[in-house]
Design an enzyme around this catalytic site. Structure first.
Site, PDB file in Angstrom:
ATOM      1  N   VAL A 143      46.328   1.849 -29.921  1.00  0.00           N
ATOM      2  CA  VAL A 143      45.253   1.445 -28.878  1.00  0.00           C
ATOM      3  C   VAL A 143      44.442   2.593 -28.363  1.00  0.00           C
ATOM      4  O   VAL A 143      43.334   2.729 -28.146  1.00  0.00           O
ATOM      5  CB  VAL A 143      45.600   0.498 -27.826  1.00  0.00           C
ATOM      6  N   GLU A 181      37.637   3.383 -31.313  1.00  0.00           N
ATOM      7  CA  GLU A 181      36.840   2.338 -31.393  1.00  0.00           C
ATOM      8  C   GLU A 181      35.721   2.271 -30.720  1.00  0.00           C
ATOM      9  O   GLU A 181      34.720   1.493 -31.072  1.00  0.00           O
ATOM     10  CB  GLU A 181      37.866   1.027 -31.319  1.00  0.00           C
ATOM     11  N   ASN A 189      44.122   5.887 -21.740  1.00  0.00           N
ATOM     12  CA  ASN A 189      42.837   5.409 -22.642  1.00  0.00           C
ATOM     13  C   ASN A 189      41.738   4.938 -21.688  1.00  0.00           C
ATOM     14  O   ASN A 189      40.551   5.421 -21.785  1.00  0.00           O
ATOM     15  CB  ASN A 189      43.394   4.179 -23.555  1.00  0.00           C
ATOM     16  N   ASP A 200      -3.090  14.993 -35.365  1.00  0.00           N
ATOM     17  CA  ASP A 200      -4.676  14.803 -35.292  1.00  0.00           C
ATOM     18  C   ASP A 200      -5.346  15.594 -34.215  1.00  0.00           C
ATOM     19  O   ASP A 200      -4.497  16.122 -33.044  1.00  0.00           O
ATOM     20  CB  ASP A 200      -4.929  13.416 -34.565  1.00  0.00           C
ATOM     21  N   ILE A 214      42.677   5.066 -31.410  1.00  0.00           N
ATOM     22  CA  ILE A 214      41.914   4.740 -32.162  1.00  0.00           C
ATOM     23  C   ILE A 214      40.484   4.682 -31.642  1.00  0.00           C
ATOM     24  O   ILE A 214      40.273   3.889 -30.682  1.00  0.00           O
ATOM     25  CB  ILE A 214      42.211   3.213 -32.731  1.00  0.00           C
TER      26      ILE A 214
END
Ligand code: ATP
Length: 896
Positions: free
Chosen positions: A279, A284, A708, A326, A282
């Site tokens: 967890v 994610e 984490n 332009d 990774i």
């Protein structure tokens, strides 16, 4: 009301006078009654749905499994911690998603089309959502039809209805038709126009018969399901990267579990450790972070006048090295004033004074009349609507003392051929008490070949070569002074000629020269672009001399050889054009089809090209460019629809500022992602190395989840919100194929991860050593192991949080970027460290995470180790700076 009713009946039924339109009060009342003129999109997802979507992930299922197992074993504290982490993570994910969604929705709103309606007797541009039944809608080429209408007037009106009928050939419309049956198929309803279809040619007006979901398009439910939000290439790449790294992480965790099993460790412990490491490691969140940074970035860009219509454009912007622009309105102010005038019978150009009546001969009157009668603009009390070129012509008429109202009333328009940038001409047919006359105005090179006579001393005499030379010279004289020239001609006719036959056998009346000053900020923007390795190219419908004179003034070109015309471009075969294209900076007298070739030629040489466009026919060149840019103020809906980016101020300088922001956004995404990967790598290294070495795990499952939460979320997002590097425009454009890990980024992930992992292990070892034990010893008191883990836990968080500070710039030191210039990051680091202290000192948390207070040497070690990655990174940057100072500095533009 139906297509089988006459105009009069329809108007009566809708209770509106077509000459004045609805009153504001009546329109408001109808808006309250009928609701806004919008198609209802899909219902947005509820927060609960979003939360469930976040939880719908294989890894989260495993974590839920871990909750059940730990609870079953009586480890309630662990179970609760895992649950809290799951929900806090999911909650943060929802917040990010909502934020990103809101930002994109706000952008979508900004880009909605506007509608021209007649209200209170005046033509006004309003939000198309505010259109109500009974409104008189003005339709002109390039504009989307804002609601279903019954046509009131049509002049060569053609409408592209493929959105509704699937028919791609435009349908010709006729307001006067009354259809036999109310249920005539949509494609055959020639006296009506429908919401979301596009006027491709001509003009018209119509009265609104239905709005919103009651329109024909509203009845087709499928159209409402707009395309699924698609990922940008970068998001896709990172999503893929996240997946691959995720698989690697899962592999490593399985391996760790296997090794642990062979070493005879506690299986359940190993299972929980492996799951938590998975967890924690990774990545994610990669794609989610990109989405948030992109959406926050594009919101910031919209505040600086650039609306991004397709997200991938943000990434591409950072690679742009050729900006084709332009001239009129983008490089210049589009504030025209007639300053010179040439008449075939006058000896020299005549100056037109500002404000006062110019002393022009009477012959100028017919020239001015032609220019006024061949114009769609309005001008009264200092206020004009329509094309600024035409407004300038009306002002010119006023300066000559002409009574414009009387003139237009005496000469009603009975036919016309609209202006097209391919033809560069526009014509009208007027009827003055039975005397029919064609008036044509436009570019002299297009007009002169269609003239057979010239007006001299009150008579139409045959056009000679001497005349042609004189006109040519006059044009060049004006053009060299950067004036925009426009010629006018007329022809008396004895019958109402159809539009296709209007522009022949004309009698030339004369020429006017208009001043259109450059925008003040453009010169600096061009210089800044050059410093950033970006070449500016002017592409204009105007005369070559005018274009070059302005280009030279702005610093785009310095040599007349750098200017070519569209005609030259069309003469070169592809290969030759590709070879020559790099030499040119000004393309004059260009029509839309040339623009596509010019874009392709630049791209064929590997350039990343942005192209501006505003006209009906500019869509192909906007699509052909890497970044199509449309004008928000003056552009047509077609151009806006084909563009990747819309400028709400039509300003060239905004393109350059958008490129700057695009570069910063890409860099920010890179910083966030690299930091995330380096931190995760640190955790993996520490865990794997210790297990392989036969030590106890340096971090517990709950600790891994906490780390984490602390480091992967706020600091990473804060890095993504970095204010941007003020020097980003001194670098070269990013190569479009460049790897995300180029310029040492991959190296930073690898070394950073390894270093953090090893420092954590060292801290773990030191925890044992301080108490006279070795991590490999068989019988270590639990208290010592817990102390050593606390050391590892505190060290890894300190390392990661402080390390985040160094990611703001790949080679500038943290003091050069400024420690407090990214307040979010400073806040995230302080908050993270604060939470870490709480975990250590609040008894409840201390017990939950199984921590022990640190002693003096422990603290000193943690602080010392926490600073090492910062020092390491700063020394690395110093070496880089030294090295690049020795190499040639500056961002020399890469050859086109
Ligand atoms: P840019 O492409 O840089 O915006 P532009 O506005 O001059 O330049 P066009 O609008 O394609 O480009 O105009 C090309 C030429 O057509 C002009 O130089 C002018 O001579 C002529 N022209 C422009 N507007 C009109 C008009 N409303 N009626 C007739 N002729 C026009």
């Amino acid at each position: 009301m139906s297509v089988a009713s006459s105009i009069a009946d329809t108007l009566q039924e809708l209770a509106v006078d077509p000459a004045t339109g609805l009153t504001t009060a009546e329109a408001q009342a109808r808006l309250a009654r009928y609701g806004p003129n919008q198609l209802r999109g899909r219902q947005p997802k509820t927060v609960l749905q979003l939360l469930l979507a976040q939880l719908n992930d294989a890894l989260i299922y495993v974590l839920f499994g871990a909750v059940v197992i730990t609870a079953f074993l009586g480890e309630y504290v662990d179970a609760v911690i895992i649950l809290v982490v799951i929900f806090v993570n999911a909650g943060l994910g929802v917040v990010q998603e909502v934020k990103a969604g809101n930002a994109l929705e706000a952008l979508r709103q900004l880009a909605t089309p506007r509608a021209l309606v007649r209200r209170d007797g005046q033509v006004r541009e309003i939000d198309s959502a505010a259109v109500v039944p009974g409104d008189v809608l003005v339709l002109d080429a390039g504009r989307f039809v804002a609601a279903d209408v019954r046509l009131l007037e049509s002049a060569n009106l053609q409408i592209e209805e493929s959105a509704l009928t699937g028919e791609s050939v435009p349908a010709t419309k006729d307001a006067r038709a009354v259809l036999p049956a109310a249920d005539t198929p949509l494609g055959d309803r020639c006296n009506a126009a429908f919401m979301s279809t596009l006027v491709s040619y001509g003009r018209g007006t119509g009265v609104v018969t239905a709005t919103g979901m009651r329109t024909e398009v509203g009845k087709i439910a499928t159209i409402l399901d707009e395309e699924e939000a698609s990922q940008t290439p970068l998001e896709r790449r990172l999503h893929q990267l996240g997946k691959t790294l995720g698989q690697v992480a899962v592999g490593i965790c399985v391996l760790m579990f296997g090794i642990g099993y062979l070493q005879g460790r506690d299986l359940l412990d190993m299972f929980l450790t492996a799951v938590s490491l998975a967890v924690a490691s990774i990545p994610e969140g990669l794609a989610a972070i990109v989405a948030v940074v992109l959406s926050l970035g594009v919101t910031a860009m919209s505040k600086r006048h650039a609306i991004i219509r397709r997200l991938p454009a943000v990434e591409t912007l950072g690679s742009v090295n050729v900006v084709c622009s332009d001239k009129t309105g983008t490089l210049t102010q589009n504030r025209m004033t007639v300053t010179r005038c040439f008449l075939p019978d006058a000896a020299a150009d005549l100056a037109v004074g500002e404000g006062q009546a110019p002393e022009l001969p009477a012959q100028a009157d017919l020239l001015a009349q032609a220019l006024i009668l061949c114009s769609d603009a309005t001008y009264a009390d200092g206020q004009g609507t329509g094309d600024p070129t035409e407004i300038a012509l009306l002002v010119f008429g006023d300066q000559l003392g002409l009574d414009r109202r009387q003139l237009t009333e005496r000469n009603p328009r009975v036919g016309e051929r609209a202006f097209e940038s391919d033809r560069k001409l526009m014509s009208t047919l007027t009827d003055e008490a039975g005397q029919l006359r064609v008036f044509t105005k436009g570019a002299i090179d297009s007009l002169l070949p269609r003239c057979t006579h010239v007006r001299e001393n009150g008579r139409d005499v045959p056009l000679t070569d001497a005349h042609r030379t004189a006109v040519q010279r006059a044009t060049e004289r004006m053009a060299d002074q950067a004036l925009r020239t426009l010629a006018a001609a007329y022809r008396p006719v004895d019958h109402p000629v159809p539009p296709a036959e209007m522009e022949q056998n004309l009698v030339l009346l004369g020429l006017v020269g208009m001043m259109d000053p450059p925008r003040a900020e453009v010169r600096d923007a061009i210089r800044q672009a050059a410093g950033a390795g970006i070449t500016t190219v002017m592409i204009t419908g105007d005369h070559r001399h005018t274009a070059f004179a302005i280009a030279r003034d702005l610093g785009i070109a310095h040599d007349p050889g750098q200017a070519v015309t569209g005609e030259d471009v069309s003469r070169y075969p592809d290969e030759e054009l590709h070879r020559r294209i790099a030499d040119y900076r000004v393309f004059a007298r260009v029509s839309p089809e040339h623009k596509v070739r010019i874009v392709r030629a630049f791209r064929a040489r590997g350039n990343v090209v942005s192209m501006t466009g505003d006209g009906v026919n500019d869509a192909p060149s906007l699509s052909a460019a890497d970044i199509g840019v449309a004008m928000g103020l003056s552009g047509t809906d077609v151009a806006r629809n084909a563009a990747d980016m819309i400028l709400t101020d039509d300003n060239f300088a905004t393109i350059i500022s958008a490129i700057e922001q695009g570069r910063n956004i890409y860099n920010n995404i890179k910083k966030a992602v690299i930091f995330l990967l380096a931190s995760n790598a640190g955790e993996v290294v520490a865990m794997i190395a210790s297990i392989l070495a036969g030590m106890p795990a340096p971090l517990l499952p709950t600790q891994l989840l906490w780390i984490n939460l602390l480091t992967d979320t706020l600091p990473a997002i804060a890095l993504g919100m970095d204010p941007g590097d003020p020097d980003v425009m001194q670098e070269r454009p990013r190569q479009p194929r460049e790897s995300f890990f180029a310029h040492g980024a991959g190296w930073r992930v690898a070394t950073g991860g390894l270093l953090i992992g090893l420092l954590t292990l060292f801290a773990f070892w030191f925890g044992f050593y301080e108490h006279g034990y070795s991590p490999f010893a068989a019988a270590v008191p639990t208290a010592v192991t817990l102390y050593a883990r606390t050391m590892a836990f505190m060290t890894i968080v300190a390392c990661q949080l402080l390390f985040a500070l160094t990611f703001r710039h790949p080679h500038k030191s943290i003091f050069q970027t400024g420690l407090l210039t990214n307040r979010y990051l400073a806040g995230a680091v302080v908050l993270g460290l604060g939470l870490q202290l709480l975990a250590l000192y609040v008894p409840l948390l201390q017990r939950a995470f199984k921590l022990r207070p640190l002693d003096g040497p422990g603290w000193l070690t943690v602080i010392g180790l926490g600073l090492i990655p910062v020092l390491f990174s700063e020394i690395g940057k110093l070496v880089l700076r030294r090295r690049s100072a020795l190499a040639a500095p500056g961002a020399a533009a890469r050859p086109l």
